[in-house]
Design a protein around this motif. Structure first.
Motif, short mmCIF file in Angstrom:
data_model
loop_
_atom_site.label_atom_id
_atom_site.label_comp_id
_atom_site.label_asym_id
_atom_site.label_seq_id
_atom_site.Cartn_x
_atom_site.Cartn_y
_atom_site.Cartn_z
N ASP A 1 0.80 -1.22 0.00
CA ASP A 1 0.00 0.00 0.00
C ASP A 1 0.83 1.27 0.00
O ASP A 1 0.30 2.35 -0.22
CB ASP A 1 -1.00 0.00 1.15
CG ASP A 1 -0.35 0.17 2.51
OD1 ASP A 1 0.87 -0.02 2.63
OD2 ASP A 1 -1.09 0.49 3.46
N PHE A 2 2.15 1.18 0.21
CA PHE A 2 2.96 2.40 0.17
C PHE A 2 2.91 3.07 -1.20
O PHE A 2 3.07 4.28 -1.31
CB PHE A 2 4.42 2.14 0.59
CG PHE A 2 5.20 1.26 -0.35
CD1 PHE A 2 5.78 1.79 -1.50
CD2 PHE A 2 5.38 -0.08 -0.07
CE1 PHE A 2 6.51 0.98 -2.36
CE2 PHE A 2 6.11 -0.90 -0.92
CZ PHE A 2 6.67 -0.36 -2.07
N GLU A 3 2.64 2.28 -2.23
CA GLU A 3 2.56 2.83 -3.58
C GLU A 3 1.38 3.80 -3.73
O GLU A 3 1.36 4.61 -4.66
CB GLU A 3 2.43 1.71 -4.60
CG GLU A 3 3.65 0.81 -4.66
CD GLU A 3 3.44 -0.43 -5.50
OE1 GLU A 3 2.28 -0.76 -5.83
OE2 GLU A 3 4.44 -1.07 -5.84
N VAL B 1 3.16 10.96 -0.95
CA VAL B 1 4.52 11.30 -0.54
C VAL B 1 5.52 10.28 -1.09
O VAL B 1 6.64 10.63 -1.47
CB VAL B 1 4.62 11.46 1.00
CG1 VAL B 1 4.45 10.14 1.72
CG2 VAL B 1 5.91 12.14 1.40
N TYR B 2 5.12 9.03 -1.15
CA TYR B 2 6.00 8.00 -1.74
C TYR B 2 6.17 8.24 -3.24
O TYR B 2 7.29 8.21 -3.76
CB TYR B 2 5.46 6.59 -1.49
CG TYR B 2 6.27 5.57 -2.26
CD1 TYR B 2 7.48 5.11 -1.77
CD2 TYR B 2 5.85 5.13 -3.52
CE1 TYR B 2 8.25 4.22 -2.50
CE2 TYR B 2 6.62 4.24 -4.25
CZ TYR B 2 7.82 3.79 -3.74
OH TYR B 2 8.59 2.93 -4.48
N ALA C 1 8.79 3.34 2.18
CA ALA C 1 8.26 1.99 1.93
C ALA C 1 8.55 1.07 3.11
O ALA C 1 7.65 0.33 3.56
CB ALA C 1 8.86 1.43 0.64
N GLU C 2 9.78 1.08 3.60
CA GLU C 2 10.12 0.19 4.70
C GLU C 2 9.32 0.53 5.95
O GLU C 2 8.83 -0.37 6.65
CB GLU C 2 11.62 0.25 5.01
CG GLU C 2 12.03 -0.76 6.05
CD GLU C 2 13.53 -0.90 6.20
OE1 GLU C 2 13.93 -1.66 7.11
OE2 GLU C 2 14.30 -0.30 5.43
N GLY C 3 9.18 1.81 6.24
CA GLY C 3 8.41 2.21 7.41
C GLY C 3 6.96 1.78 7.31
O GLY C 3 6.34 1.38 8.30
N PRO D 1 9.11 18.20 1.29
CA PRO D 1 9.28 18.35 2.75
C PRO D 1 7.97 18.55 3.51
O PRO D 1 7.74 17.85 4.51
CB PRO D 1 10.22 19.55 2.88
CG PRO D 1 11.00 19.57 1.61
CD PRO D 1 10.01 19.11 0.56
N PRO D 2 7.07 19.45 3.07
CA PRO D 2 5.82 19.57 3.83
C PRO D 2 4.96 18.30 3.78
O PRO D 2 4.29 17.95 4.75
CB PRO D 2 5.10 20.76 3.21
CG PRO D 2 5.84 21.14 2.00
CD PRO D 2 7.16 20.46 2.03
N LYS D 3 4.98 17.60 2.67
CA LYS D 3 4.21 16.35 2.57
C LYS D 3 4.80 15.27 3.48
O LYS D 3 4.06 14.51 4.11
CB LYS D 3 4.14 15.88 1.12
CG LYS D 3 3.26 16.76 0.25
CD LYS D 3 3.04 16.15 -1.10
CE LYS D 3 2.27 17.06 -2.03
NZ LYS D 3 1.00 17.54 -1.54
N LEU D 4 6.11 15.23 3.54
CA LEU D 4 6.77 14.26 4.42
C LEU D 4 6.47 14.59 5.89
O LEU D 4 6.17 13.70 6.69
CB LEU D 4 8.27 14.27 4.14
CG LEU D 4 9.09 13.08 4.57
CD1 LEU D 4 8.49 11.76 4.11
CD2 LEU D 4 10.51 13.22 4.04
#
Length: 119
Positions: free
Chosen positions: A5-7, A11-12, A53-55, A107-110
């Motif tokens: 689901d990270f896809e 932000v990814y 993705a890993e997180g 940066p703001p999205k992260l």
């Protein structure tokens, strides 16, 4: 096992876009620039999306947040390398124009993604 689901995370996708744009740029550099700066900037840019993705694959919020923070650090490292590459005339104005919107949005999205994981 289903599709990760990270896809689906904006932000990814944005960080992946940054990594791919940098890859295409660095491929055009001469060998000296590739060996000294190119490998570093590619690693740091790839690390942003890899850590998101890993997180996302971790089973608790604390682990996920730790990887988002690592991704943020890698993003700042990437920005540093881009600044150096520009000052060393390795980036064209056209390339900067393509990268700048991504660098401004990421940066703001992260940070928003990190904040959303604080539940």
């Amino acid at each position: 096992m289903g599709r990760p689901d990270f896809e689906d995370l904006e932000v990814y996708r944005l960080s992946e876009k940054l990594a791919n744009e940098i890859w295409h740029i660095v491929k055009q550099w001469d060998n000296f620039a590739k060996e000294t700066m190119g490998k570093q900037i590619i690693r740091s840019a790839d690390s942003v999306c890899a850590n998101i993705a890993e997180g996302r694959g971790r089973y608790n919020y604390q682990d996920n947040k730790r990887f988002i923070r690592i991704a943020r650090g890698s993003l700042y490292e990437t920005i540093n390398w881009l600044r150096l590459a520009y000052s060393r005339q390795l980036l064209t104005d056209e390339q900067i124009a393509k990268l700048k919107p991504i660098i401004n949005d990421l940066p703001p999205k992260l940070n928003a993604y990190l904040k959303s994981r604080s539940t």
